[in-house]
Design a protein around this motif. Structure first.
Motif, PDB file in Angstrom:
ATOM      1  N   HIS A   1       0.862  -1.195   0.000  1.00  0.00           N
ATOM      2  CA  HIS A   1       0.000   0.000   0.000  1.00  0.00           C
ATOM      3  C   HIS A   1       0.891   1.234   0.000  1.00  0.00           C
ATOM      4  O   HIS A   1       2.112   1.118  -0.030  1.00  0.00           O
TER       5      HIS A   1
ATOM      6  N   HIS B   1       1.474   3.913   2.144  1.00  0.00           N
ATOM      7  CA  HIS B   1       2.011   4.652   3.295  1.00  0.00           C
ATOM      8  C   HIS B   1       3.533   4.755   3.273  1.00  0.00           C
ATOM      9  O   HIS B   1       4.231   3.827   2.845  1.00  0.00           O
TER      10      HIS B   1
ATOM     11  N   HIS C   1       6.042   2.154   4.187  1.00  0.00           N
ATOM     12  CA  HIS C   1       6.082   0.963   3.326  1.00  0.00           C
ATOM     13  C   HIS C   1       6.626   1.276   1.933  1.00  0.00           C
ATOM     14  O   HIS C   1       6.970   0.364   1.189  1.00  0.00           O
TER      15      HIS C   1
ATOM     16  N   ASP D   1      -0.359  -3.782   5.929  1.00  0.00           N
ATOM     17  CA  ASP D   1      -1.001  -3.251   7.140  1.00  0.00           C
ATOM     18  C   ASP D   1      -2.452  -3.697   7.284  1.00  0.00           C
ATOM     19  O   ASP D   1      -3.186  -3.161   8.115  1.00  0.00           O
TER      20      ASP D   1
HETATM   21 ZN   LIG Z   1      -0.058   1.592   6.508  1.00  0.00          ZN
END
Ligand SMILES: [Zn+2]
Length: 318
Positions: free
Chosen positions: A111, A113, A116, A201
Motif C-alpha cells: 500500500h 504509506h 512501506h 497493514d
Molecule cells: Zn499503513
C-alpha cells in the motif's frame, strides 16, 4: 554522591531505546506530521535491523516502519515493501550478502504509506520493476502533494486492479486486492508454495491499527478481508504482519488473523452502542478499554480512541 551525568545519559538513552516514540521525545522531536495529514504510523519496531527466515526461501526484515518481506531462491530475488530510505539501504545491503550481489527481479508495495514505500527509490535503483495495486501511485502522489518540501514519490511502473501473479524460480507470487481495508489500495502478497502471506497493514498484531479513512479505508470491509484470507489460505499458512506489538514476532497464524477481525467486531459493537445511546464521537472515543483486547498496544499516534473515532465516522457517514 556525585552522579556521573554522562553515564546517566548513556544509561537512560539505552533504556529509552525500547520504543521509537520515547526516543523521539527524548530527542525533543515532535512526531513528523504534515498539516492536514493523518498522523504518521507510529507502529514502528525498535530501529535494530533484523533478518529472519520464515519458510521456503521467504523471509522478513524489521527495523523501522512496516515489515519488509523477501524471497530469495536460486533463480530470483524480490522484496515486499521498502520502509524508509535509510532502513531500505540497510535491508538491501543485507539482502545482497544473501544473493551474492544479484539484482532484484521485483519490488512490490502492499500500500502507499510512507513507512512501506519510503525506501522505493533505494530498491527501485537495483530492481527490474516495481508493482502495486492501481490506487497506490495516486495515493502516494496525494500524500506528497499535501506534504511541504516532499519530492516526487517513486511509484509503481506496473499496477493491477484485482490480482497479479508471476513465477519466480520455483515459487509463485500472487498479489490480491480485496477492496478497501486499511486504505483504499491494500494488497496481500501470497507466496503460494511456501504457504506464507505478507498482509501489509491489513494485519496489525496485538496493537491498535491505523485506519486511513481519507485514503479510502473501510473497517467493515477490512473485517471481510480478514475472514476471507483466514478461510482461503491453507491451515498451516504463516502470516506476516505489517506491525506487531513491541517484543512480539511479525509472523502469526490464522487464529491471530481472526482475532484481529474480532477486535474490529468489538470496536464496531462499542461504537454502535454509543451511537444508539446518542453519544457524541468524543464520548465514544473516550471508551477506556475494549473488553478482551486490553492487551493491545497503544501510544504514539495509534490509539484505541483513534480507531473508535474513525469507526464512528464510518458508521455515521451519510
Ligand atoms: Zn499503513
Amino acid at each position: 554522591m556525585k552522579i556521573d551525568r554522562r553515564q546517566f545519559i548513556v544509561v537512560s538513552s539505552g533504556a529509552l531505546a525500547v520504543t521509537p516514540f520515547t526516543r523521539g521525545f527524548a530527542a525533543g522531536q515532535a512526531p513528523a506530521q504534515a498539516p492536514g495529514q493523518p498522523p504518521a504510523p507510529a507502529a514502528a519496531p525498535p530501529a535494530v535491523p533484523k533478518f529472519e527466515d520464515v519458510r521456503r526461501n521467504v523471509g522478513l526484515f524489521t527495523m523501522r516502519g512496516g515489515t519488509i518481506g523477501w524471497l530469495i531462491n536460486k533463480d530470483a530475488a524480490l522484496v515486499v515493501d521498502t520502509q524508509y530510505p535509510d532502513t531500505a539501504k540497510t535491508c538491501l545491503d543485507g539482502l545482497k550478502q544473501k544473493t551474492g550481489g544479484r539484482s532484484l527481479d521485483l519490488v512490490l508495495n502492499t500500500h502507499h504509506h510512507a513507512d512501506h514505500t519510503g525506501g522505493n527509490a533505494v530498491f527501485r535503483a537495483e530492481a527490474k520493476k516495481l508493482v502495486a495495486q492501481a490506487r497506490v501511485p495516486e495515493l502516494q502522489r496525494t500524500v506528497a502533494a499535501a506534504t511541504p518540501n516532499s519530492s516526487a514519490p517513486v511509484v509503481a511502473d506496473a499496477t493491477f486492479e484485482k490480482t497479479w501473479s508471476e513465477k519466480f524460480g520455483d515459487e509463485t507470487v500472487t498479489a490480491q486486492y480485496n477492496g478497501p481495508g486499511h486504505t483504499g489500495g491494500d494488497a496481500i502478497v501470497h507466496f503460494e508454495r511456501a504457504h506464507v502471506v505478507h498482509m501489509g497493514d491489513l494485519l496489525f498484531y496485538e496493537r491498535h491499527p491505523r485506519v486511513d479513512r481519507p485514503a479510502g479505508a473501510s473497517i467493515q470491509n477490512w473485517m471481510k478481508i480478514l475472514e476471507k484470507v483466514a478461510k482461503d489460505m491453507p491451515a498451516d499458512t504463516i502470516f506476516i504482519a505489517g506491525h506487531s506489538k513491541d517484543g512480539l514476532p511479525a509472523t502469526v497464524d490464522g487464529k491471530a488473523v481472526l482475532r484481529f477481525r474480532d477486535y474490529f467486531d468489538a470496536v464496531l459493537t462499542t461504537v454502535r452502542k454509543g451511537v444508539a445511546q446518542g453519544q457524541t464521537k468524543e464520548a465514544v472515543a473516550a471508551t477506556a478499554a475494549l473488553p478482551g483486547f486490553e492487551s493491545y498496544q497503544g501510544g504514539g499516534a495509534l490509539t484505541l480512541a483513534g480507531v473508535l473515532g474513525v469507526a464512528f465516522d464510518e458508521l455515521t457517514a451519510k
